[in-house]
Structures are given as C-alpha cells and as structure tokens.
Design an enzyme around this catalytic site. Structure first.
Site, PDB file in Angstrom:
ATOM      1  N   GLY A  93     -60.312  67.058  40.891  1.00  0.00           N
ATOM      2  CA  GLY A  93     -60.168  66.208  39.721  1.00  0.00           C
ATOM      3  C   GLY A  93     -59.892  64.753  40.039  1.00  0.00           C
ATOM      4  O   GLY A  93     -59.463  63.998  39.162  1.00  0.00           O
ATOM      5  N   HIS A 100     -53.614  57.867  45.844  1.00  0.00           N
ATOM      6  CA  HIS A 100     -52.403  57.648  45.031  1.00  0.00           C
ATOM      7  C   HIS A 100     -51.697  58.977  44.853  1.00  0.00           C
ATOM      8  O   HIS A 100     -52.312  60.042  44.946  1.00  0.00           O
ATOM      9  CB  HIS A 100     -52.766  57.057  43.655  1.00  0.00           C
ATOM     10  CG  HIS A 100     -53.806  57.852  42.921  1.00  0.00           C
ATOM     11  ND1 HIS A 100     -55.144  57.741  43.198  1.00  0.00           N
ATOM     12  CD2 HIS A 100     -53.707  58.783  41.953  1.00  0.00           C
ATOM     13  CE1 HIS A 100     -55.830  58.558  42.433  1.00  0.00           C
ATOM     14  NE2 HIS A 100     -54.975  59.221  41.666  1.00  0.00           N
TER      15      HIS A 100
HETATM   16  P1  5GP Z   1     -56.957  61.009  39.828  1.00  0.00           P
HETATM   17  O1  5GP Z   1     -57.683  61.842  38.816  1.00  0.00           O
HETATM   18  O2  5GP Z   1     -57.915  60.112  40.576  1.00  0.00           O
HETATM   19  O3  5GP Z   1     -56.040  61.777  40.706  1.00  0.00           O
HETATM   20  O4  5GP Z   1     -55.980  60.088  38.991  1.00  0.00           O
HETATM   21  C1  5GP Z   1     -56.359  58.882  38.419  1.00  0.00           C
HETATM   22  C2  5GP Z   1     -55.395  58.609  37.301  1.00  0.00           C
HETATM   23  O5  5GP Z   1     -55.455  57.226  36.993  1.00  0.00           O
HETATM   24  C3  5GP Z   1     -55.734  59.362  36.007  1.00  0.00           C
HETATM   25  O6  5GP Z   1     -54.633  60.196  35.662  1.00  0.00           O
HETATM   26  C4  5GP Z   1     -55.978  58.259  34.986  1.00  0.00           C
HETATM   27  O7  5GP Z   1     -55.454  58.567  33.725  1.00  0.00           O
HETATM   28  C5  5GP Z   1     -55.303  57.051  35.608  1.00  0.00           C
HETATM   29  N1  5GP Z   1     -55.914  55.763  35.315  1.00  0.00           N
HETATM   30  C6  5GP Z   1     -57.245  55.460  35.389  1.00  0.00           C
HETATM   31  N2  5GP Z   1     -57.447  54.165  35.077  1.00  0.00           N
HETATM   32  C7  5GP Z   1     -56.214  53.643  34.811  1.00  0.00           C
HETATM   33  C8  5GP Z   1     -55.780  52.339  34.420  1.00  0.00           C
HETATM   34  O8  5GP Z   1     -56.555  51.397  34.247  1.00  0.00           O
HETATM   35  N3  5GP Z   1     -54.442  52.168  34.232  1.00  0.00           N
HETATM   36  C9  5GP Z   1     -53.542  53.190  34.415  1.00  0.00           C
HETATM   37  N4  5GP Z   1     -52.248  52.910  34.202  1.00  0.00           N
HETATM   38  N5  5GP Z   1     -53.926  54.434  34.775  1.00  0.00           N
HETATM   39  C10 5GP Z   1     -55.245  54.651  34.972  1.00  0.00           C
END
Ligand code: 5GP
Ligand code: ZN
Length: 113
Positions: A93, A100
């Site tokens: 996902g 991060h």
């Molecule tokens: P991943 O799915 O890559 O582990 O997590 C990415 C996370 O970044 C997601 O939970 C998504 O909601 C968050 N996210 C994506 N774009 C932004 C943004 O512009 N600002 C913030 N605060 N969160 C973001």
C-alpha cells in the site's frame, strides 16, 4: 522519482505548507492528510530515500533517524501506545516513494495483515 516532484521532499523544503510537529533538520513529522487513527503522524527523513532496500549509508542513516525520532514524537503527541508502520512497495500500500514511518495511535488497533 526526481526529488523536485516528490511530495515529501517538497514539504520538507517548505514548498508545500504543512504543520510540522517536529523538525530536527534530519527528520520531520506531519499529520497524515487522510488519518486512519485519531493520531496518525508521518515521520519523514529530509533526504529522499525511496525504500529500505536502498543500501547506501544515507538510506540507513535516514531510516535509523526516523526510528529514533518516532518515540519522542509519539510521546509529545500524547500517545503512549501506538503502532509504527513502514509500507514498502505497492502490495503493502505504499503511495509515496519516499521512505517514511507512520505512527498510528489513539484507538485500539486491530490485528496486522
Ligand atoms: P504510504 O501509503 O506511502 O505508506 O503513505 C503515504 C501517506 O501520506 C498516506 O497515508 C497519505 O494519506 C499521506 N499523504 C499523501 N500526501 C500527503 C500530503 O500532501 N500531506 C500529508 N500531510 N499527508 C499526505
Ligand atoms: Zn522525496
């Protein structure tokens, strides 16, 4: 991905405004825009590391710095019980290809998987 286009690089550089809960120059923390728990924070290294599989010293240091920062960031956010998540790759996902950690807390979390 070029860091010029990376959303987390851009937030880190201040090009996109975000409420940084923490920034020590190596890692910063923001609230997830689409929270999956009452407290949902992201701990993000300033350096662009795409995945934990990167074998550079910079990648290792970035991942270690995120882990070291996560506990104090969670404590300051008021969560004493929380889950750390690092999604790696599409099947897990991962949406943003900049390493991060998610800090999820503030409710009882279900089983993993
Ligand atoms: P991943 O799915 O890559 O582990 O997590 C990415 C996370 O970044 C997601 O939970 C998504 O909601 C968050 N996210 C994506 N774009 C932004 C943004 O512009 N600002 C913030 N605060 N969160 C973001
Ligand atoms: Zn990036």
């Amino acid at each position: 991905m070029a860091t010029a286009d990376c959303i987390f690089c851009r937030i880190g550089r201040g090009e996109i405004p975000a409420d940084k809960l923490h920034d020590d120059g190596t890692v910063f923390a923001i609230r997830d825009i689409n929270p999956k728990a009452p407290t949902h924070l992201l701990v993000i290294p300033h350096v662009h590391v795409s995945a934990l599989a990167e074998e550079s010293e910079a990648a290792r240091a970035a991942a270690a710095a995120c882990l070291a920062a996560a506990g104090p960031i969670a404590a300051r956010a008021g969560v004493g019980s929380y889950r750390l998540v690092a999604n790696q790759g599409a099947d897990a996902g991962q949406e943003v290809p900049h390493f991060h950690l998610h800090i999820l807390g503030g409710r009882r979390l279900g089983a993993m998987g």
